[in-house]
Design an enzyme around this catalytic site. Structure first.
Site, PDB file in Angstrom:
ATOM      1  N   LYS A   1       0.848  -1.200   0.000  1.00  0.00           N
ATOM      2  CA  LYS A   1       0.000   0.000   0.000  1.00  0.00           C
ATOM      3  C   LYS A   1       0.886   1.253   0.000  1.00  0.00           C
ATOM      4  O   LYS A   1       1.884   1.293   0.739  1.00  0.00           O
ATOM      5  CB  LYS A   1      -0.887  -0.053   1.246  1.00  0.00           C
ATOM      6  CG  LYS A   1      -2.029   0.953   1.269  1.00  0.00           C
ATOM      7  CD  LYS A   1      -2.887   0.717   2.520  1.00  0.00           C
ATOM      8  CE  LYS A   1      -4.085   1.647   2.581  1.00  0.00           C
ATOM      9  NZ  LYS A   1      -4.896   1.405   3.792  1.00  0.00           N
TER      10      LYS A   1
ATOM     11  N   SER B   1      -9.642   1.049   2.791  1.00  0.00           N
ATOM     12  CA  SER B   1      -8.745   1.891   2.042  1.00  0.00           C
ATOM     13  C   SER B   1      -7.628   1.122   1.329  1.00  0.00           C
ATOM     14  O   SER B   1      -7.011   1.668   0.423  1.00  0.00           O
ATOM     15  CB  SER B   1      -8.115   2.927   2.972  1.00  0.00           C
ATOM     16  OG  SER B   1      -7.291   2.315   3.928  1.00  0.00           O
TER      17      SER B   1
ATOM     18  N   SER C   1     -10.123  -1.437   6.693  1.00  0.00           N
ATOM     19  CA  SER C   1      -9.376  -1.148   5.464  1.00  0.00           C
ATOM     20  C   SER C   1      -8.531  -2.291   4.923  1.00  0.00           C
ATOM     21  O   SER C   1      -8.057  -2.224   3.794  1.00  0.00           O
ATOM     22  CB  SER C   1      -8.504   0.088   5.669  1.00  0.00           C
ATOM     23  OG  SER C   1      -9.300   1.252   5.658  1.00  0.00           O
TER      24      SER C   1
END
Lengths: 548, 548
Positions: B134, B209, B233
């Site tokens: 990420k 996310s 997330s």
């Protein structure tokens, strides 16, 4: 004059105390020493209030008491009565209690004795051990004022989790002890039950905020006590009163049911931990009795790390921090550190010097995080009754500089705190240091009202390192501790350094004050830290390591 | 028009991405499926871009890949090349990447191969495993924008600690993945690299996310990925993309070096954890590889609890939470839970129903604690560039109701949070429940821009329970999942319930969406929770428990 002044309300707190004192054990006023007599540690014997057996009981450690009760040579009842008698006298001399619980304690002791008689064994590892309890640790159906007049009517609905665990282990709570207004003095004075004194010298403070506990331990009113510590509040009273205290790493001992104004504040975790009158071994006994019950399975804010058995070993590296780089310790402190260093070196333990790492920065972080709301909650409790703020409350509130931080500012400080912790930890590893031996305070003990410099203890709070305090075996000496010509030439590094250094003047102000040592270990190395303290205690004070 | 508009700056971020794409593996535009083609999971085979061996490599789990590399039957280089090719294609179809690191990844793979050749053994438990990362997980000498245009020039000075540990274990980072603006959407769109799509249905979001990670796993661009989770997330992308994700208990995996706007905020701890394309076993592999390196000895905010070996056992009690008492799950979710329940009961595992405990209250606490400063810090990052707030950023910022809390209010919420945690834990014990099986979201996956209801995942954040997400083995079915007459009669309990229920309409909107299960365990029972997930996966999906 209105009956609803804060004084009227404060009187209620004094009434609770007054009504709870077991009057049969009070020393008549005419037999009490004059208020000008500084040292009162001999009074239990001198007063004739305790007989030889009681004196001998109150001289014992918790570990020894449990062993004797296990053999049937002592009963829990006679143990608790002996300590109650001593506590009543101690209170007359030192004003350390907020409430006695004599009847309940004796009733509980009788039950333990009956259990022992019937089952032929002890109920648990603290069977029959009297434990004094700092007032803000909640007790079911009793008031809990936490040093605030406005809270005097607050009744607790349940025992603090820690008390439940200690009771399960056989502990008996016989007396609750004094704390300063707001809990944020390294001294012990409030507008309810007033000022607690140091048994070694009544012109000195017993320290704080667990000052009632310091006095309780120093006068041997209990073998074990419960204190709390967010900046030195266990260790400073232990140091000033010549006893033993332990600040565990945060999130090991349960805080549920302990009352504070800023409940839920976790930027700097307060901790609860033991004080002991007699030995480091007792601190470990306390910790083990609590953690063996897995408190994290009730209070889920705790980390589920069992209490390990660690065998004390001399194969360790101890660094001595002679000075924190900010405030110079008084001559007796340095003498005690040298004494310890020489003894440790003599038996071959590896000892190096510790150059402090940004202790001023550490203090900036923690002092800002104590009151991100400019002590609004503390002021609110004062305003609720109208009681005036004590000078040392004002002193600690002033850490906030009257400024309310934004959340962003608080978070930035929390980030700095974590960076500082990681840097300090890396430094310990890089220097190969396991433990840091240091002063607990710049002075052996503070004169009443003069406890201003927190950083020798608070530094381990901001770093969240476990730290134990224990006696160096030395006390302030009228000859050895005079200011030398060299001392007189010392040029302080700052106003703060100057303020603290000037307090010393010479040994007379600190007559008979015991001198403590503090040892801090790495984060979560609580067991290792207590084991290392015992090694130092063995080498420096000749205390045999016996319960292994 | 000024060159300094936020669009100009955002273009820099797109340039970093564009310049990093290994052009040799791009599928020509005329061979790409039309934008209207929803499901693209077959493209790796259909496109002809990957050969059979590469297809077979990218079908393997991390565990299997490491085993093959350990036997010498695969090289790290061919593994990383296969996944890079797949990732490039995946990016063309799903817009999931923010930066490729192909050269570095291949160079690193060659080094690992050389090590293996020379030493005859693997460098560590993740030897040669490509791991997607990420974007806000910092990488040395690379920019880190965390979804903010204003941060596009921010260069990181050091690899995040987690990456250091994974690299020590042999992991290779080949692609960085997309995240939403502010990190606070259960969706994946920002003003820099835009919107990421779901490989199963490009009208759906991959979740957020860690949405780039969801897409990466769902398209098999890596066997393992790194996500972060403060409200779902990791788990929401895993659920939406039909893969595996794990939210560990807070303070186990290291966050040092992961960039967020509100660094130092700890009222609700964000966590970092793994996603996996193939198996729960790989999640455990990741956790073990990290925790076996004792990250707490560097990042002292972590708890020093080693990763335990836990043997999966059917002697457990699983409670099924059909509904959180606030928002009714869509029909496919309930069907998948029934399917799982029936299979679990059939093999004799004890299954009970879970009556949710104050989930609305839990959401009130966590949603207030996300933004005690009314999202000031997030707004500040937006204002710094002038980029507009994305609709779902506004959505999450609105949790604060525009109100800045006082410290006292925040502390009171933290106290409530701890009380809620203790109550929930006590309830699990009282009911004899080890694990709770539940939806991960009210829908199988959300339509782009519609991820509004967080509480099925966020509830385990406020309670800080470990939770794993894995496929139920089922997908939305055009026949089985039609709204029944019964469904049509459902009277929502609140506006929120109505809003979410009305989104369903029927299976068409969610065509081919995989249906996930979520399992949560007790606080700090991370190992047990993954083991229990494997038991359910074995029983429900027939996945053999093999690596024990």
């Amino acid at each position: 004059m209105s009956l609803q002044t804060w004084e009227t309300k404060a009187q209620k707190g004094r009434d609770i105390l007054e009504n709870s004192i077991p009057k049969q054990w009070l020393l008549p006023a005419d037999k009490l020493p004059p208020a000008t007599q500084k040292n009162v540690t001999d009074l239990p014997r001198q007063s004739g209030l305790l007989n030889e057996r009681e004196l001998s009981i109150t001289d014992m450690s918790a570990t020894a008491l449990v062993a004797e009760m296990g053999k049937g040579s002592l009963t829990a009842e006679e143990v608790v009565v002996a300590f109650l008698k001593r506590a009543v006298l101690g209170h007359q001399l030192l004003n350390f209690a907020t409430e006695f619980m004599a009847d309940e304690a004796i009733a509980r002791a009788k039950k333990l004795d009956a259990y022992y008689q019937k089952m032929g064994k002890l109920v648990g590892p603290l069977h029959g051990v009297p434990i004094s309890v700092k007032e803000h640790v909640g007790l079911k159906n009793r008031t809990c004022n936490t040093g605030y007049v406005s809270w005097i009517d607050k009744v607790t609905s349940e025992d603090a989790l820690l008390l439940q665990l200690l009771a399960n282990a056989g502990g008996i709570f016989h007396v609750r002890t004094n704390q300063p207004q707001s809990l944020m003095h390294l001294c012990c004075s409030n507008n309810i039950t007033g000022q607690t004194l140091n048994p070694h010298n009544r012109e000195l403070t017993p320290g704080g905020s667990s000052g009632g506990e310091g006095a309780s331990m120093g006068f041997r009113c209990a073998p074990l006590g419960i204190g709390t510590d967010i900046g030195g509040s266990i260790r400073c009273p232990a140091a000033f009163c010549g006893v033993y205290g332990f600040r565990p790493t945060a999130l090991r001992n349960p805080l549920v049911g302990i009352k504070v104004a800023a409940a839920g504040q976790e930027s700097i975790h307060g901790v609860v931990g033991p004080l002991a009158s007699s030995s480091l071994e007792d601190l470990e006994l306390f910790q083990r009795a609590v953690l063996d019950q897995e408190p994290w399975d009730v209070d889920t804010s705790l980390v589920p790390i069992p209490w390990k058995k660690v065998i004390p070993s001399r194969d360790i590296t101890i660094a001595i921090m002679w000075d924190d780089g900010c405030v110079r310790p008084h001559p007796p402190i340095t003498r005690a550190l040298r004494h310890a260093r020489d003894k440790l070196v003599a038996v071959g333990i590896k000892v190096v010097d510790w150059e402090p790492y940004k202790h001023g920065h550490g203090w900036e972080i923690i002092s800002a995080l104590y009151y991100p709301d400019a002590a609004t909650l503390q002021h609110k409790q004062l305003q609720a009754s109208g009681e005036p703020a004590c000078p040392l409350s004002e002193w600690s509130f002033s850490y906030s500089k009257g400024k309310t931080l934004t959340h962003a500012e608080t978070w930035a400080l929390q980030e700095e705190r974590d960076i500082y912790r990681d840097e300090y930890h890396a430094l310990l590893k890089r220097r190969g240091v396991d433990f840091i031996l240091s002063p607990a305070y710049p002075a052996p003990a503070a004169v009443l009202g003069e406890s201003h410099y927190w950083s020798y203890t608070a530094i381990w709070n901001v770093l969240d390192l476990p730290a134990a305090v224990f006696p160096s075996g030395l006390a302030v000496d009228s000859e050895l501790d005079i200011l030398t010509a060299q001392d007189a030439k010392y040029i302080p590094r700052s106003e703060v350094d100057e303020r603290e250094w000037k307090k010393y003047q010479g040994p007379d102000r600190y007559e008979k004050a015991p001198i403590a040592l503090q040892i801090a270990g790495r984060h979560f190395k609580d067991e290792e830290t207590l084991a290392a303290a015992r090694v130092v205690d063995e080498v420096v004070n000749g205390v045999k390591i016996s319960n292994l």
